[in-house]
Design an enzyme around this catalytic site. Structure first.
Site, PDB file in Angstrom:
ATOM      1  N   LEU A  64       0.858  -1.185   0.000  1.00  8.55           N
ATOM      2  CA  LEU A  64       0.000   0.000   0.000  1.00  8.55           C
ATOM      3  C   LEU A  64       0.899   1.241   0.000  1.00  8.55           C
ATOM      4  O   LEU A  64       1.086   1.887   1.033  1.00  8.55           O
ATOM      5  CB  LEU A  64      -0.919  -0.014   1.227  1.00  8.55           C
ATOM      6  CG  LEU A  64      -1.941   1.103   1.350  1.00  8.55           C
ATOM      7  CD1 LEU A  64      -3.052   0.928   0.322  1.00  8.55           C
ATOM      8  CD2 LEU A  64      -2.529   1.134   2.754  1.00  8.55           C
ATOM      9  N   PRO A  65       1.492   1.562  -1.149  1.00  9.04           N
ATOM     10  CA  PRO A  65       2.357   2.750  -1.212  1.00  9.04           C
ATOM     11  C   PRO A  65       1.555   4.024  -0.914  1.00  9.04           C
ATOM     12  O   PRO A  65       0.481   4.227  -1.483  1.00  9.04           O
ATOM     13  CB  PRO A  65       2.867   2.757  -2.657  1.00  9.04           C
ATOM     14  CG  PRO A  65       2.645   1.371  -3.168  1.00  9.04           C
ATOM     15  CD  PRO A  65       1.436   0.869  -2.440  1.00  9.04           C
ATOM     16  N   HIS A  66       2.093   4.843  -0.032  1.00  5.59           N
ATOM     17  CA  HIS A  66       1.439   6.108   0.322  1.00  5.59           C
ATOM     18  C   HIS A  66       2.451   7.010   1.026  1.00  5.59           C
ATOM     19  O   HIS A  66       3.499   6.550   1.465  1.00  5.59           O
ATOM     20  CB  HIS A  66       0.236   5.862   1.229  1.00  5.59           C
ATOM     21  CG  HIS A  66       0.610   5.229   2.542  1.00  5.59           C
ATOM     22  ND1 HIS A  66       0.917   3.880   2.660  1.00  5.59           N
ATOM     23  CD2 HIS A  66       0.762   5.759   3.775  1.00  5.59           C
ATOM     24  CE1 HIS A  66       1.221   3.616   3.921  1.00  5.59           C
ATOM     25  NE2 HIS A  66       1.144   4.746   4.612  1.00  5.59           N
ATOM     26  N   ALA A  67       2.107   8.277   1.098  1.00  4.97           N
ATOM     27  CA  ALA A  67       2.931   9.261   1.812  1.00  4.97           C
ATOM     28  C   ALA A  67       1.992  10.225   2.523  1.00  4.97           C
ATOM     29  O   ALA A  67       0.765  10.144   2.384  1.00  4.97           O
ATOM     30  CB  ALA A  67       3.845   9.997   0.828  1.00  4.97           C
TER      31      ALA A  67
END
Length: 147
Positions: A64-67
């Site tokens: 779950l790529p996120h920033a």
């Protein structure tokens, strides 16, 4: 709701990626091309993983790529990507990753219901089967809309 944060334009199937960085860049590209995030947001995801480890690998085969919103999230959205060949992110328990759900969160709360729906989907064998055999993004979006 999940169906409100994703659409066919945000789905990428059978991406070729040599490593986890390329997998993130290519999966996040759908969000970038559709004005949901900036280039800086993608860089922030990669930097965070480099600094803190593969915390974005949330379960077997799934990242779950996120920033943070301030890193360049323009609008809340979820991109869905499958990899042609799984890649290692460095998470011993859950590697290799084959499915990426790239999250753009414009604030800290509006996406939470959609994430809860996504977590329910990630417990369904039929969802993974669909991800593995889908030939068109519409197949995945139709599945989500019919939940």
């Amino acid at each position: 709701m999940l169906k409100d944060l994703t659409n066919e334009e945000l789905v990428r199937l059978n991406i070729d990626a040599k490593n986890w960085q390329e997998a993130i860049r290519k999966s996040a590209d759908a969000l970038l091309q559709n004005g949901k995030i900036t280039h800086a947001y993608i860089d922030a995801i990669i930097k965070a993983v480099q600094e803190t480890g593969p915390y974005i690998v949330i379960t077997k085969y799934v990242a779950l790529p996120h920033a943070r919103p301030e890193a360049g999230a323009i609008e809340s959205a979820i991109g869905i990507a499958t990899l042609k060949d799984p890649v290692a992110f460095g998470n011993k328990e859950n590697d290799p990753v084959k499915y990426l759900f790239c999250l753009s969160a414009a604030d800290n709360n509006s996406h939470l219901n959609a994430l809860a729906e996504l977590m329910d989907l990630l417990e369904r064998k039929d969802f993974y089967e669909l991800l593995d055999c889908a030939e068109k993004p519409s197949e995945i979006i139709d599945f989500i809309k019919n939940l």
